[in-house]
Design a protein around this motif. Structure first.
Motif, mmCIF file in Angstrom:
data_model
loop_
_atom_site.group_PDB
_atom_site.id
_atom_site.type_symbol
_atom_site.label_atom_id
_atom_site.label_comp_id
_atom_site.label_asym_id
_atom_site.label_seq_id
_atom_site.Cartn_x
_atom_site.Cartn_y
_atom_site.Cartn_z
ATOM 1 N N PHE A 99 -1.089 -1.789 -11.661
ATOM 2 C CA PHE A 99 -1.879 -0.764 -10.976
ATOM 3 C C PHE A 99 -3.358 -1.143 -10.917
ATOM 4 N N PHE A 100 -3.869 -1.714 -12.015
ATOM 5 C CA PHE A 100 -5.298 -2.039 -12.075
ATOM 6 C C PHE A 100 -5.617 -3.479 -11.649
ATOM 7 N N SER A 101 -4.582 -4.255 -11.332
ATOM 8 C CA SER A 101 -4.823 -5.666 -11.002
ATOM 9 C C SER A 101 -5.346 -5.860 -9.586
ATOM 10 N N GLY A 102 -5.115 -4.881 -8.721
ATOM 11 C CA GLY A 102 -5.586 -5.000 -7.338
ATOM 12 C C GLY A 102 -4.631 -5.774 -6.443
ATOM 13 N N ILE A 103 -3.414 -6.096 -6.950
ATOM 14 C CA ILE A 103 -2.464 -6.853 -6.130
ATOM 15 C C ILE A 103 -1.351 -5.960 -5.589
ATOM 16 N N LYS A 104 -1.513 -4.658 -5.753
ATOM 17 C CA LYS A 104 -0.495 -3.729 -5.284
ATOM 18 C C LYS A 104 -0.347 -3.839 -3.770
ATOM 19 N N VAL A 105 0.874 -3.797 -3.297
ATOM 20 C CA VAL A 105 1.169 -3.919 -1.869
ATOM 21 C C VAL A 105 0.590 -2.727 -1.108
ATOM 22 N N GLU A 106 -0.100 -3.025 -0.029
ATOM 23 C CA GLU A 106 -0.656 -1.977 0.828
ATOM 24 C C GLU A 106 0.318 -1.723 1.978
ATOM 25 N N TYR A 107 0.870 -0.528 2.014
ATOM 26 C CA TYR A 107 1.841 -0.190 3.046
ATOM 27 C C TYR A 107 1.139 0.322 4.306
ATOM 28 N N SER A 108 1.730 -0.004 5.436
ATOM 29 C CA SER A 108 1.209 0.518 6.700
ATOM 30 C C SER A 108 1.624 1.983 6.839
ATOM 31 N N GLU A 109 1.047 2.659 7.820
ATOM 32 C CA GLU A 109 1.358 4.074 8.007
ATOM 33 C C GLU A 109 2.837 4.284 8.321
ATOM 34 N N GLU A 110 3.437 3.312 9.049
ATOM 35 C CA GLU A 110 4.846 3.453 9.430
ATOM 36 C C GLU A 110 5.773 3.363 8.214
ATOM 37 N N SER A 111 5.350 2.630 7.207
ATOM 38 C CA SER A 111 6.226 2.438 6.049
ATOM 39 C C SER A 111 5.624 3.019 4.767
ATOM 40 N N LEU A 112 4.719 3.986 4.964
ATOM 41 C CA LEU A 112 4.082 4.601 3.796
ATOM 42 C C LEU A 112 5.100 5.340 2.930
ATOM 43 N N TRP A 113 6.181 5.801 3.565
ATOM 44 C CA TRP A 113 7.218 6.506 2.818
ATOM 45 C C TRP A 113 7.869 5.608 1.773
ATOM 46 N N LEU A 114 7.822 4.264 2.020
ATOM 47 C CA LEU A 114 8.367 3.334 1.032
ATOM 48 C C LEU A 114 7.564 3.371 -0.266
ATOM 49 N N ASP A 115 6.246 3.563 -0.131
ATOM 50 C CA ASP A 115 5.398 3.656 -1.306
ATOM 51 C C ASP A 115 5.770 4.890 -2.122
ATOM 52 N N LEU A 135 8.677 6.397 -2.065
ATOM 53 C CA LEU A 135 10.011 6.147 -2.595
ATOM 54 C C LEU A 135 9.947 5.250 -3.827
ATOM 55 N N ASP A 136 9.086 4.220 -3.752
ATOM 56 C CA ASP A 136 8.908 3.304 -4.880
ATOM 57 C C ASP A 136 8.356 4.040 -6.093
ATOM 58 N N ASN A 137 7.319 4.849 -5.880
ATOM 59 C CA ASN A 137 6.709 5.600 -6.982
ATOM 60 C C ASN A 137 7.668 6.628 -7.561
ATOM 61 N N THR A 138 8.431 7.284 -6.674
ATOM 62 C CA THR A 138 9.399 8.277 -7.138
ATOM 63 C C THR A 138 10.489 7.619 -7.978
ATOM 64 N N ALA A 139 10.976 6.469 -7.502
ATOM 65 C CA ALA A 139 12.007 5.744 -8.243
ATOM 66 C C ALA A 139 11.491 5.295 -9.606
ATOM 67 N N THR A 140 10.221 4.884 -9.660
ATOM 68 C CA THR A 140 9.623 4.464 -10.926
ATOM 69 C C THR A 140 9.574 5.620 -11.923
ATOM 70 N N VAL A 141 9.126 6.786 -11.430
ATOM 71 C CA VAL A 141 9.032 7.965 -12.304
ATOM 72 C C VAL A 141 10.416 8.385 -12.789
ATOM 73 N N ILE A 142 11.386 8.436 -11.861
ATOM 74 C CA ILE A 142 12.753 8.798 -12.237
ATOM 75 C C ILE A 142 13.315 7.787 -13.236
ATOM 76 N N GLY A 143 13.012 6.503 -12.990
ATOM 77 C CA GLY A 143 13.471 5.461 -13.893
ATOM 78 C C GLY A 143 12.945 5.641 -15.299
ATOM 79 N N TYR A 144 11.669 6.039 -15.414
ATOM 80 C CA TYR A 144 11.082 6.280 -16.736
ATOM 81 C C TYR A 144 11.743 7.479 -17.415
ATOM 82 N N PHE A 145 11.987 8.532 -16.650
ATOM 83 C CA PHE A 145 12.634 9.716 -17.226
ATOM 84 C C PHE A 145 14.030 9.370 -17.753
#
Length: 216
Positions: free
Chosen positions: A59-75, A77-87
């Motif tokens: 998160f702090f490295s600055g290499i996080k993938v920048e999604y375009s507006e068309e595929s922003l939902w992937l970001d 989805l990725d964050n949601t999956a990460t949170v669910i995965g931690y739970f």
């Protein structure tokens, strides 16, 4: 050969071996089972800690993938999956800790056998969860690549070429990651579970012998 194996071997060779030593074996099996589940809990806790450290660094490295507006939902989805995965991971860690405490404090063989079966089932579920999570992550990564590079807006030949290469590369990457993950689980978790199953079998034998009435 550890002390438990030596004691079991001596007890099995001598039918007149005092009952106190049989009870000592039972107690050592209880202690061994508790120790095995404790290590499963510790390893899963280390994995969670490393995952959190990696995500914080990412998160702090600055290499996080920048999604375009068309595929922003992937970001999202990725964050949601990460949170669910931690739970889900927290749930398994809690389950391992709960199993450890139950096995550690139980004095009843039947209760211990049920606890060992539950712990073994949880480990199997935890391994499956991690494998499915890797497959999902790989699929999400390739879907992101398709959308970010507007693959379906290219010519038919390019689309076929892209999809063919992605299927081959994705399949190889998936096979490699899953193989490494299975090897990791085999070295750590499966070895612990096999020892847990060995203790389970020994306790079953003892329970069956205790249920056999003495001959007159």
């Amino acid at each position: 050969m550890d002390g438990l194996d030596l004691l079991k071997q001596h007890w099995q060779k001598n039918n007149d071996f005092p009952k106190v030593d049989k009870e000592a074996i039972r107690g050592m099996l209880y202690k061994s089972s508790s120790s095995l589940v404790k290590w499963i809990f510790i390893i899963s806790l280390i994995e969670l800690s490393l995952g959190i450290i990696f995500n914080v660094w990412y998160f702090f490295s600055g290499i996080k993938v920048e999604y375009s507006e068309e595929s922003l939902w992937l970001d999202y989805l990725d964050n949601t999956a990460t949170v669910i995965g931690y739970f889900i991971t927290f749930y398994f860690i809690y389950a391992f800790f709960k199993a450890y405490m139950k096995i550690r404090n139980t004095k009843n063989t039947k209760d211990l056998l049920n606890d060992v079966l539950t712990a073994r089932k949880r480990v199997s579920q935890y391994i499956s969860f991690n494998i499915y999570l890797i497959i999902f992550s790989i699929g999400l990564g390739f879907l992101s690549f398709i959308l970010e590079n507007h693959v379906f807006e290219k010519g038919t030949g390019e689309i076929i070429l892209y999809l063919t290469l992605m299927i081959i590369v994705g399949g190889l990457m998936g096979w490699l990651f899953i193989s490494i993950l299975k090897l990791y689980f085999r070295v750590l978790y499966v070895r612990l579970v096999k020892k847990l199953e060995k203790n389970y079998d020994e306790l079953i034998i003892m329970e069956n012998e205790d249920d056999i009435p003495p001959s007159r």
